[in-house]
Design an enzyme around this catalytic site. Structure first.
Site, PDB file in Angstrom:
ATOM      1  CG  HIS A 249      -0.494   0.251   2.519  1.00 45.96           C
ATOM      2  ND1 HIS A 249      -0.390   1.523   3.042  1.00 45.96           N
ATOM      3  CD2 HIS A 249      -0.103  -0.594   3.499  1.00 45.96           C
ATOM      4  CE1 HIS A 249       0.037   1.459   4.284  1.00 45.96           C
ATOM      5  NE2 HIS A 249       0.239   0.187   4.592  1.00 45.96           N
TER       6      HIS A 249
ATOM      7  CG  HIS B 109      -0.853   3.990  12.387  1.00 48.79           C
ATOM      8  ND1 HIS B 109      -2.117   3.449  12.490  1.00 48.79           N
ATOM      9  CD2 HIS B 109      -0.336   3.475  11.245  1.00 48.79           C
ATOM     10  CE1 HIS B 109      -2.350   2.647  11.455  1.00 48.79           C
ATOM     11  NE2 HIS B 109      -1.268   2.661  10.686  1.00 48.79           N
TER      12      HIS B 109
ATOM     13  CD  GLU C  73      -3.182  -1.073   4.844  1.00 50.54           C
ATOM     14  OE1 GLU C  73      -2.977  -2.105   5.510  1.00 50.54           O
ATOM     15  OE2 GLU C  73      -2.966   0.080   5.310  1.00 50.54           O
ATOM     16  CD  GLU C  74      -2.266   2.829   7.187  1.00 46.89           C
ATOM     17  OE1 GLU C  74      -2.993   2.315   8.069  1.00 46.89           O
ATOM     18  OE2 GLU C  74      -1.042   2.658   7.147  1.00 46.89           O
TER      19      GLU C  74
ATOM     20  CG  ASP D   3       2.042   1.663   8.194  1.00 45.02           C
ATOM     21  OD1 ASP D   3       1.762   1.079   7.131  1.00 45.02           O
ATOM     22  OD2 ASP D   3       1.223   1.821   9.124  1.00 45.02           O
TER      23      ASP D   3
ATOM     24  CG  ASP E  35       1.572  -2.999   5.577  1.00 42.57           C
ATOM     25  OD1 ASP E  35       2.208  -1.975   5.859  1.00 42.57           O
ATOM     26  OD2 ASP E  35       0.348  -3.116   5.750  1.00 42.57           O
TER      27      ASP E  35
END
Length: 473
Positions: A124, A286, A170-171, A136, A199
């Protein structure tokens, strides 16, 4: 990787006439089981792609969320690199199921090899709004891009088709990949023989995780990391949380690499891989600190090279005049992933005290009881028809309390009902010895391989089995 909270030792490898995987640990690609070895992907180029993605985020509010200009600029960067390398690249708008305003998926297929057998590699490209998303998932996106460019530069003869994808949204719920798979006809889905997902492959406190590690799809990924002595584990944290899940929903085999997100590293993992126990695999998951300083270059290098190895195993022509793809012929060949799919005396597989494995921590200990007994392990294996020679090699340590040259306790190797080798206490030695049997006659056939230890009434003989591989005969 998206947060998701609810989601619907005996080592055998068969060696065919296509090259071997080395036992020594190295961060360069091992010799592939094809006549054309996989390249060593340059991690400095992978990091250069990451730097460009970081700069894109910096120019666009500090992130690359799927609905932002940062994401669309990321798509433009990857697309430009692929087009310059000769790919025909398709932007696929996500017209249903995606967040309003989300940018497109990006699909690139190398136009060689059998279009009826597609191996797909994806990552992603979007990130969260909290930061630039370098691990990420800049890490997976950049590694995938450099692998695509390396394939174009090498331009090998292809046996099967390779398709690359960079997913949107994706998130927000795996939305881009879900839309892609839903959009395919059943015939098009059937052409995809496996999907590989990448990922978060550069976590600074990470481990070495593989999706569905004991599956046939995972075999080349595991073989590469096994060759580096990494002892990878199942990616339990990531199950159902990234784009491979969209393919699983349609029964397409999947695997992939990951190094971990917010779950904490165990003491055993820290002892095996280094890093800090009881700390998150990615302390910046994140978060705004997921920047270029949040990249484990060693892990990124190992994953990038493992992707190349898998591409070459699955799709590059072996040069032998036939399909000699041995990856996955034997599953769980290092006993490091439990007992499946071995049958028989599966209690013989483990990290036994009093003896050691040839490599890793687990092995199969057949016999060693000192009483009348028979123990065996079996697995059914298909020997590819395209391999001109095939030999099963294995490491065996025979430890005995017997003396003299009389064969009291015996060890046999069988293919079906045919005995290919017999050893005994008379062959005992101080350590592991590599041995082999010829399987060339079984090319194109599915055969059950069985290893059996039989002891007489007293004085133990243990047959310790490990690291069996399929190599040139």
């Amino acid at each position: 990787m998206k947060r998701r909270f609810a989601v619907a030792g005996f080592s055998l490898a068969v060696v065919l006439g296509c090259g071997t995987l080395p036992a020594a640990a190295t961060d360069s690609a091992p010799a592939a089981n094809t006549a054309v070895a996989a390249p060593d992907v340059d991690v400095t180029k992978v990091r250069a792609h990451l730097s460009e993605l970081s700069a894109i985020a910096g120019r666009n509010g500090g992130n690359r969320r799927s609905t932002t200009q940062g994401y669309r600029d990321s798509v433009a960067y990857v697309k430009g690199k692929l087009q310059a390398a000769g790919y025909t690249v398709t932007e696929q708008p996500c017209t249903s199921g995606c967040t309003s305003g989300a940018g497109p998926n990006l699909i690139a297929e190398w136009p060689k090899g059998d279009a009826g057998n597609v191996y797909m590699f994806g990552a992603h490209l979007d990130g969260v709004s909290a930061g630039p998303g370098m691990n990420d998932n800049g890490s997976g996106s950049a590694a995938l891009l450099e692998n695509a460019l390396t394939l174009a530069q090498q331009n090998p003869a292809m046996r099967n088709r390779v398709r690359f994808a960079w997913w949107t949204d994706e998130e927000q719920g795996l939305n881009g990949s879900d839309f892609y798979v839903r959009s395919l006809s059943s015939t098009e889905r059937a052409r995809i023989k496996a999907y590989y997902n990448f990922d978060m492959i550069a976590s600074t406190n990470g481990g070495y995780f593989i999706n569905h590690i004991t599956s046939s799809a995972a075999a080349p990924m595991k073989a590469y990391w096994d060759s580096l002595g990494l002892q990878p584990e199942e990616n339990t944290e990531g199950a159902g949380r990234s784009d491979d899940y969209s393919f699983e929903q349609y029964s397409i085999p999947t695997s992939g690499y990951a190094m971990g997100a917010s779950a904490r590293k165990t003491s055993a993992q820290a002892a095996k891989w280094g890093g800090t126990a009881s700390r998150a695999y990615d302390p910046c998951y994140h978060s705004s600190c997921d920047t270029l300083t949040n990249i484990n270059t060693t892990g990124l290098d190992r994953a990038s090279d493992g992707i190349a190895y898998t591409i070459w195993q699955r799709a590059v022509d072996s040069g032998t005049g036939g399909d000699c793809d041995t990856a996955g012929a034997v599953v769980n060949g290092g006993f490091e992933s439990g007992t499946s799919p071995w049958t028989g005396t599966t209690g013989a597989i483990g990290a036994h005290s009093g003896q050691s494995a040839h490599s890793g921590s687990r092995f199969a200990w057949l016999g060693g009881n000192g009483t009348t007994s028979t123990e065996s392990l079996s697995q059914t294996v298909t020997v590819p028809a395209g391999c001109s020679t095939a030999s099963l090699t294995y490491w065996l340590h025979i430890d005995t309390d017997e003396s003299g040259s009389t064969a009291y306790d015996k060890f046999t190797v069988k293919a079906g009902g045919t005995t290919l080798a017999t050893l005994s206490n008379a062959n005992a030695g101080s350590g592991y010895v590599q041995r082999s049997v010829d399987l060339s006659a079984y090319a194109g056939q599915t055969v059950t391989l069985t290893f059996t230890a039989g002891e007489d009434r007293s004085l133990q003989t243990g047959f310790l089995l490990d690291d069996v591989t399929l190599q040139n005969g």
